[in-house]
Design a protein around this motif. Sequence first.
Motif, PDB file in Angstrom:
ATOM      1  N   LEU A  94       0.859  -1.185   0.000  1.00  0.00           N
ATOM      2  CA  LEU A  94       0.000   0.000   0.000  1.00  0.00           C
ATOM      3  C   LEU A  94       0.896   1.236   0.000  1.00  0.00           C
ATOM      4  N   PRO A  95       0.431   2.364  -0.538  1.00  0.00           N
ATOM      5  CA  PRO A  95       1.269   3.571  -0.580  1.00  0.00           C
ATOM      6  C   PRO A  95       1.822   3.997   0.777  1.00  0.00           C
ATOM      7  N   GLU A  96       1.044   3.852   1.832  1.00  0.00           N
ATOM      8  CA  GLU A  96       1.531   4.285   3.147  1.00  0.00           C
ATOM      9  C   GLU A  96       2.648   3.390   3.699  1.00  0.00           C
ATOM     10  N   LYS A  97       2.873   2.247   3.076  1.00  0.00           N
ATOM     11  CA  LYS A  97       3.934   1.334   3.511  1.00  0.00           C
ATOM     12  C   LYS A  97       5.186   1.416   2.628  1.00  0.00           C
ATOM     13  N   ALA A  98       5.136   2.219   1.564  1.00  0.00           N
ATOM     14  CA  ALA A  98       6.276   2.329   0.635  1.00  0.00           C
ATOM     15  C   ALA A  98       6.779   3.775   0.636  1.00  0.00           C
ATOM     16  N   ARG A  99       8.032   3.947   0.996  1.00  0.00           N
ATOM     17  CA  ARG A  99       8.600   5.298   1.076  1.00  0.00           C
ATOM     18  C   ARG A  99       9.480   5.593  -0.136  1.00  0.00           C
ATOM     19  N   TYR A 111      14.150  -4.068 -12.663  1.00  0.00           N
ATOM     20  CA  TYR A 111      13.427  -4.853 -13.654  1.00  0.00           C
ATOM     21  C   TYR A 111      12.503  -5.838 -12.943  1.00  0.00           C
ATOM     22  N   VAL A 112      11.224  -5.807 -13.270  1.00  0.00           N
ATOM     23  CA  VAL A 112      10.254  -6.732 -12.701  1.00  0.00           C
ATOM     24  C   VAL A 112      10.285  -8.015 -13.529  1.00  0.00           C
ATOM     25  N   ILE A 113      10.755  -9.086 -12.914  1.00  0.00           N
ATOM     26  CA  ILE A 113      10.903 -10.378 -13.585  1.00  0.00           C
ATOM     27  C   ILE A 113       9.547 -11.033 -13.795  1.00  0.00           C
ATOM     28  N   SER A 114       8.697 -10.985 -12.769  1.00  0.00           N
ATOM     29  CA  SER A 114       7.333 -11.503 -12.884  1.00  0.00           C
ATOM     30  C   SER A 114       6.417 -10.671 -12.001  1.00  0.00           C
ATOM     31  N   GLY A 115       5.150 -10.593 -12.406  1.00  0.00           N
ATOM     32  CA  GLY A 115       4.189  -9.745 -11.719  1.00  0.00           C
ATOM     33  C   GLY A 115       4.248  -8.326 -12.269  1.00  0.00           C
ATOM     34  N   THR A 116       3.575  -7.414 -11.599  1.00  0.00           N
ATOM     35  CA  THR A 116       3.600  -5.989 -11.961  1.00  0.00           C
ATOM     36  C   THR A 116       3.568  -5.160 -10.686  1.00  0.00           C
ATOM     37  N   GLU A 117       4.157  -3.987 -10.762  1.00  0.00           N
ATOM     38  CA  GLU A 117       4.108  -3.063  -9.644  1.00  0.00           C
ATOM     39  C   GLU A 117       4.164  -1.631 -10.158  1.00  0.00           C
ATOM     40  N   LYS A 118       3.684  -0.724  -9.340  1.00  0.00           N
ATOM     41  CA  LYS A 118       3.794   0.698  -9.647  1.00  0.00           C
ATOM     42  C   LYS A 118       5.082   1.206  -9.013  1.00  0.00           C
ATOM     43  N   ILE A 119       5.828   2.028  -9.779  1.00  0.00           N
ATOM     44  CA  ILE A 119       7.093   2.573  -9.295  1.00  0.00           C
ATOM     45  C   ILE A 119       7.062   4.086  -9.468  1.00  0.00           C
ATOM     46  N   GLY A 120       7.302   4.806  -8.383  1.00  0.00           N
ATOM     47  CA  GLY A 120       7.343   6.261  -8.435  1.00  0.00           C
ATOM     48  C   GLY A 120       8.754   6.752  -8.702  1.00  0.00           C
ATOM     49  N   TYR A 121       8.835   7.929  -9.332  1.00  0.00           N
ATOM     50  CA  TYR A 121      10.143   8.546  -9.560  1.00  0.00           C
ATOM     51  C   TYR A 121       9.989  10.058  -9.627  1.00  0.00           C
ATOM     52  N   PRO A 168       9.607   2.233  -5.116  1.00  0.00           N
ATOM     53  CA  PRO A 168       9.240   0.951  -5.726  1.00  0.00           C
ATOM     54  C   PRO A 168       8.235   0.170  -4.894  1.00  0.00           C
ATOM     55  N   SER A 169       7.805  -0.954  -5.440  1.00  0.00           N
ATOM     56  CA  SER A 169       7.034  -1.978  -4.717  1.00  0.00           C
ATOM     57  C   SER A 169       5.582  -1.618  -4.436  1.00  0.00           C
ATOM     58  N   LEU A 170       5.037  -0.659  -5.144  1.00  0.00           N
ATOM     59  CA  LEU A 170       3.648  -0.245  -4.885  1.00  0.00           C
ATOM     60  C   LEU A 170       2.646  -1.154  -5.600  1.00  0.00           C
ATOM     61  N   ARG A 171       1.563  -1.455  -4.916  1.00  0.00           N
ATOM     62  CA  ARG A 171       0.500  -2.244  -5.552  1.00  0.00           C
ATOM     63  C   ARG A 171      -0.248  -1.372  -6.550  1.00  0.00           C
ATOM     64  N   ILE A 172      -0.767  -2.007  -7.558  1.00  0.00           N
ATOM     65  CA  ILE A 172      -1.528  -1.284  -8.575  1.00  0.00           C
ATOM     66  C   ILE A 172      -2.983  -1.174  -8.139  1.00  0.00           C
TER      67      ILE A 172
END
Length: 189
Positions: A94-99, A111-121, A168-172
């Motif tokens: 969840l966004p509140e758990k990813a800094r 690089y995401v090998i498998s699955g998908t995630e949202k990555i902020g920059y 990194p590591s954000l759920r979609i």
Amino acid sequence: MKKVIFIMSMFLFFACGAKKEAEWFDRGEWKNGIRRHLANAPDVRLFYEQYHKRPDLWKAAFEYLKQDLTAVKAGSYDLGDGMRANITEYYTKLPEKARWEVHRKCIDIQYVISGTEKIGYKLLEDCILPGDYSPEKDVQLFDEQEGHYGIGTQENIFIFFPTDAHRPSLRISDAGYVKKLVLKIPVAE
């Protein structure tokens, strides 16, 4: 008059350099044959500079991306010359758990090998509310703030320099299981 000529010559010098760097980037030779596109927009001048200071290291990094990474077990692997491959498996957050985070000593290729995630920059200079920098972990964390976002998939990569904060590591939508590679390339002096 001499000052005007000096300023104009400096402008032309940097404009020509920027054109050379942009052409190098657009040709995509730096990809070393990988077929994934770049999902974020790094500083091309900085990328060009870092790549050309250690081209063998960058070529090795992109060569590593060519293998079947689904078969590589999670862990941290020493690739030589200070470069590491960190492969992790996790559920997206969840966004509140990813800094937001930034590194000073290394450049990340994610690089995401498998699955998908949202990555902020976002640019580091645009970050607010910084935490303390940990030299041991080479990380500085930041609290919640606005930024740009992309989706990490098997078709793309993200490159983050010390001038780029990333989240990194954000759920979609729902939590998803991800296997991910982060190549850590040491910053060239």
